[in-house]
Design a protein around this motif. Structure first.
Motif, PDB file in Angstrom:
ATOM      1  N   UNK A   8      -9.067  48.072   7.021  1.00 61.15           N
ATOM      2  CA  UNK A   8     -10.640  47.925   7.500  1.00 61.15           C
ATOM      3  C   UNK A   8     -11.117  46.930   6.354  1.00 61.15           C
ATOM      4  N   UNK A   9     -10.487  46.570   5.055  1.00 56.22           N
ATOM      5  CA  UNK A   9     -11.054  46.010   3.991  1.00 56.22           C
ATOM      6  C   UNK A   9     -10.405  44.003   4.680  1.00 56.22           C
ATOM      7  N   UNK A  10      -8.905  44.140   5.506  1.00 56.30           N
ATOM      8  CA  UNK A  10      -8.922  43.074   5.750  1.00 56.30           C
ATOM      9  C   UNK A  10      -7.233  42.668   5.018  1.00 56.30           C
ATOM     10  N   UNK A  11      -6.921  42.958   4.951  1.00 53.12           N
ATOM     11  CA  UNK A  11      -5.508  43.842   3.630  1.00 53.12           C
ATOM     12  C   UNK A  11      -4.370  43.889   4.110  1.00 53.12           C
ATOM     13  N   UNK A  12      -3.555  42.690   4.110  1.00 52.99           N
ATOM     14  CA  UNK A  12      -2.012  43.434   4.574  1.00 52.99           C
ATOM     15  C   UNK A  12      -1.549  43.965   3.096  1.00 52.99           C
ATOM     16  N   UNK A  13      -0.548  45.497   4.169  1.00 47.74           N
ATOM     17  CA  UNK A  13      -0.286  46.333   3.176  1.00 47.74           C
ATOM     18  C   UNK A  13       1.308  46.752   2.742  1.00 47.74           C
ATOM     19  N   UNK A  14       2.218  46.989   1.420  1.00 44.12           N
ATOM     20  CA  UNK A  14       3.773  47.235   1.813  1.00 44.12           C
ATOM     21  C   UNK A  14       2.857  48.869   1.190  1.00 44.12           C
ATOM     22  N   UNK A  15       3.771  50.024   1.792  1.00 46.49           N
ATOM     23  CA  UNK A  15       4.149  50.557   1.538  1.00 46.49           C
ATOM     24  C   UNK A  15       5.767  51.027   0.586  1.00 46.49           C
ATOM     25  N   UNK A  16       5.987  51.350  -0.588  1.00 52.27           N
ATOM     26  CA  UNK A  16       7.103  50.717  -1.241  1.00 52.27           C
ATOM     27  C   UNK A  16       7.738  52.965  -1.367  1.00 52.27           C
ATOM     28  N   UNK A  17       8.522  52.698  -1.586  1.00 56.28           N
ATOM     29  CA  UNK A  17       9.229  54.584  -1.711  1.00 56.28           C
ATOM     30  C   UNK A  17      10.493  54.162  -1.945  1.00 56.28           C
ATOM     31  N   UNK A  18      10.626  54.603  -2.740  1.00 58.15           N
ATOM     32  CA  UNK A  18      12.057  54.953  -3.149  1.00 58.15           C
ATOM     33  C   UNK A  18      13.693  55.067  -2.486  1.00 58.15           C
ATOM     34  N   UNK A  19      13.399  56.547  -1.170  1.00 58.92           N
ATOM     35  CA  UNK A  19      14.598  56.935  -0.528  1.00 58.92           C
ATOM     36  C   UNK A  19      14.354  56.480   0.962  1.00 58.92           C
ATOM     37  N   UNK A  20      15.294  55.410   1.479  1.00 55.00           N
ATOM     38  CA  UNK A  20      15.333  54.794   3.151  1.00 55.00           C
ATOM     39  C   UNK A  20      14.844  56.487   4.646  1.00 55.00           C
TER      40      UNK A  20
END
Length: 133
Positions: A8-20
Motif C-alpha cells: 500500500x505504501x508503494x514499495x516492492x518487498x523481498x521476503x528473505x528466509x533461510x530455507x527453500x
C-alpha cells in the motif's frame, strides 16, 4: 498483513528466509491469499523476478529492487542494507525461545551499528510498540 501494508505504501518487498522448503510453504500460503484480495508475488529464480512486487528469496540480493525487506526464520540482514531501504522487518515467533534469542542478537548487532529499531509485539492480541532504540 505487513506485506499488504508495504505494498500500500508503494514499495516492492523481498521476503528473505533461510530455507527453500519454508519459502515454498510461504508461497503456498500467499497463493491462498487474504480473504479480501490476492497478494501478487513470486519465488526467486523465475524469469520475471525483477518485475515481482513481492519476491520470496533465500538469497541476500533480491532482483525486484525492494524498498522493504522482511526477514523470517533468522535470515540475516546487514546494517548497510537497513540504511539503504525504506523499511526492514525482522519477523520471528515470540513463542519460540530460539527465535527470540536470534532476534535479540540481530537487534543488538543492528542497533550497535547505528540502525534505528522498533520492537512490536502482538502478545496482547493487538500490535503494540514495546521498545525503540
Amino acid at each position: 498483513m505487513l506485506i499488504g501494508k508495504a505494498r500500500q505504501a508503494g514499495w516492492r518487498v523481498a521476503v528473505r528466509g533461510r530455507d527453500s522448503a519454508r519459502m515454498d510453504w510461504l508461497d503456498q500460503k500467499l497463493w491462498l491469499g487474504p480473504e479480501d484480495g490476492f497478494l501478487p508475488h513470486g519465488r526467486a529464480g523465475g524469469a520475471h523476478d525483477a518485475r515481482q512486487p513481492v519476491l520470496l528469496t533465500t538469497g541476500p540480493q533480491a532482483a525486484n529492487d525492494p524498498a522493504c525487506v522482511m526477514t523470517i526464520d533468522g535470515a540475516e540482514v546487514s546494517a548497510e542494507e537497513v540504511a539503504a531501504l525504506e523499511r526492514t522487518c525482522v519477523l520471528f515467533d515470540g513463542n519460540d525461545p530460539a527465535a527470540v534469542q536470534t532476534a535479540r542478537v540481530q537487534w543488538k548487532a543492528l542497533t550497535d551499528e547505528g540502525c534505528a529499531a522498533q520492537y512490536w509485539s502482538e502478545e496482547s492480541g493487538r500490535w503494540e510498540k514495546k521498545a525503540e532504540r
